[in-house]
Scaffold this motif. Structure first.
Motif, short mmCIF file in Angstrom:
data_model
loop_
_atom_site.label_atom_id
_atom_site.label_comp_id
_atom_site.label_asym_id
_atom_site.label_seq_id
_atom_site.Cartn_x
_atom_site.Cartn_y
_atom_site.Cartn_z
N GLN A 33 0.83 -1.20 0.00
CA GLN A 33 0.00 0.00 0.00
C GLN A 33 0.87 1.26 0.00
O GLN A 33 0.61 2.21 -0.72
N PHE A 34 1.91 1.23 0.82
CA PHE A 34 2.82 2.37 0.87
C PHE A 34 3.54 2.55 -0.46
O PHE A 34 3.64 3.66 -1.00
N LEU A 35 4.04 1.46 -1.01
CA LEU A 35 4.76 1.50 -2.28
C LEU A 35 3.85 1.96 -3.41
O LEU A 35 4.27 2.78 -4.26
N GLY A 36 2.63 1.47 -3.42
CA GLY A 36 1.68 1.89 -4.45
C GLY A 36 1.39 3.38 -4.39
O GLY A 36 1.31 4.05 -5.43
N GLY A 37 1.23 3.89 -3.18
CA GLY A 37 0.99 5.33 -3.04
C GLY A 37 2.19 6.16 -3.41
O GLY A 37 2.08 7.23 -4.02
N THR A 38 3.37 5.67 -3.05
CA THR A 38 4.60 6.39 -3.35
C THR A 38 4.88 6.43 -4.85
O THR A 38 5.28 7.46 -5.40
N LEU A 39 4.65 5.31 -5.51
CA LEU A 39 4.92 5.24 -6.96
C LEU A 39 3.77 5.77 -7.80
O LEU A 39 3.91 5.90 -9.02
N GLY A 40 2.63 6.03 -7.18
CA GLY A 40 1.49 6.54 -7.91
C GLY A 40 0.83 5.50 -8.80
O GLY A 40 0.35 5.82 -9.88
N LEU A 41 0.81 4.25 -8.33
CA LEU A 41 0.17 3.19 -9.11
C LEU A 41 -1.34 3.41 -9.18
O LEU A 41 -1.93 3.99 -8.27
N PRO A 42 -1.98 2.93 -10.24
CA PRO A 42 -3.44 3.06 -10.34
C PRO A 42 -4.15 2.33 -9.20
O PRO A 42 -3.61 1.40 -8.59
N GLU A 43 -5.38 2.75 -8.95
CA GLU A 43 -6.15 2.18 -7.84
C GLU A 43 -6.44 0.70 -8.02
O GLU A 43 -6.61 -0.03 -7.04
N ARG A 44 -6.46 0.23 -9.25
CA ARG A 44 -6.75 -1.18 -9.48
C ARG A 44 -5.69 -2.07 -8.84
O ARG A 44 -5.98 -3.18 -8.42
N TYR A 45 -4.45 -1.58 -8.73
CA TYR A 45 -3.41 -2.35 -8.07
C TYR A 45 -3.65 -2.40 -6.56
O TYR A 45 -3.37 -3.40 -5.91
N ASP A 50 -5.39 -5.60 -1.96
CA ASP A 50 -6.41 -5.82 -0.93
C ASP A 50 -7.03 -7.21 -1.06
O ASP A 50 -7.19 -7.92 -0.06
N PHE A 51 -7.38 -7.59 -2.27
CA PHE A 51 -8.01 -8.90 -2.48
C PHE A 51 -7.05 -10.04 -2.15
O PHE A 51 -7.46 -11.07 -1.61
N ALA A 52 -5.78 -9.87 -2.47
CA ALA A 52 -4.79 -10.90 -2.12
C ALA A 52 -4.67 -11.03 -0.61
O ALA A 52 -4.60 -12.14 -0.06
N ALA A 53 -4.68 -9.91 0.10
CA ALA A 53 -4.61 -9.94 1.56
C ALA A 53 -5.87 -10.58 2.15
O ALA A 53 -5.79 -11.38 3.09
N ILE A 54 -7.02 -10.25 1.60
CA ILE A 54 -8.27 -10.83 2.07
C ILE A 54 -8.26 -12.34 1.87
O ILE A 54 -8.68 -13.10 2.75
N ALA A 55 -7.77 -12.79 0.72
CA ALA A 55 -7.70 -14.24 0.45
C ALA A 55 -6.80 -14.94 1.47
O ALA A 55 -7.15 -16.01 1.99
N ALA A 56 -5.66 -14.34 1.78
CA ALA A 56 -4.75 -14.95 2.76
C ALA A 56 -5.39 -14.98 4.14
O ALA A 56 -5.27 -15.97 4.88
N LEU A 57 -6.10 -13.93 4.52
CA LEU A 57 -6.73 -13.89 5.83
C LEU A 57 -7.92 -14.85 5.92
O LEU A 57 -8.18 -15.43 6.97
N ILE A 58 -8.64 -15.04 4.83
CA ILE A 58 -9.72 -16.03 4.82
C ILE A 58 -9.15 -17.42 4.97
O ILE A 58 -9.67 -18.24 5.73
N TRP A 59 -8.04 -17.70 4.28
CA TRP A 59 -7.37 -18.99 4.45
C TRP A 59 -6.98 -19.20 5.92
O TRP A 59 -7.19 -20.27 6.48
#
Length: 76
Positions: A33-45, A50-59
């Protein structure tokens, strides 16, 4: 007696793995999240992270429920 001990060791390994996955997921997610904000990545990333983190937490939740049920069944 040996079978019960090995089952406890297997549950302990699973619990340790769940703890590592939860801690690792949060650290990696915050870093991305920090890296994405710093590099200015699009919101889709950000949503992808977020979805990858949610998947890991559901597991982790599913495995934690399995551990809880196994311990409950062992106590009788």
């Amino acid at each position: 007696m040996t079978g019960n001990r090995s089952a406890e060791m297997a549950q302990a390994r699973k619990a340790r793995m769940v703890g590592i996955v939860i801690a690792g997921t949060m650290i990696v997610w915050m870093g991305l999240q920090f890296l994405g904000g710093t590099l200015g990545l699009p919101e889709r990333y950000a949503f992808l992270f977020d979805f990858a983190a949610i998947a890991a937490l559901i597991w982790a939740l599913v495995v934690t429920a399995q551990i809880w049920r196994a311990r409950r069944d062992d106590k009788g």
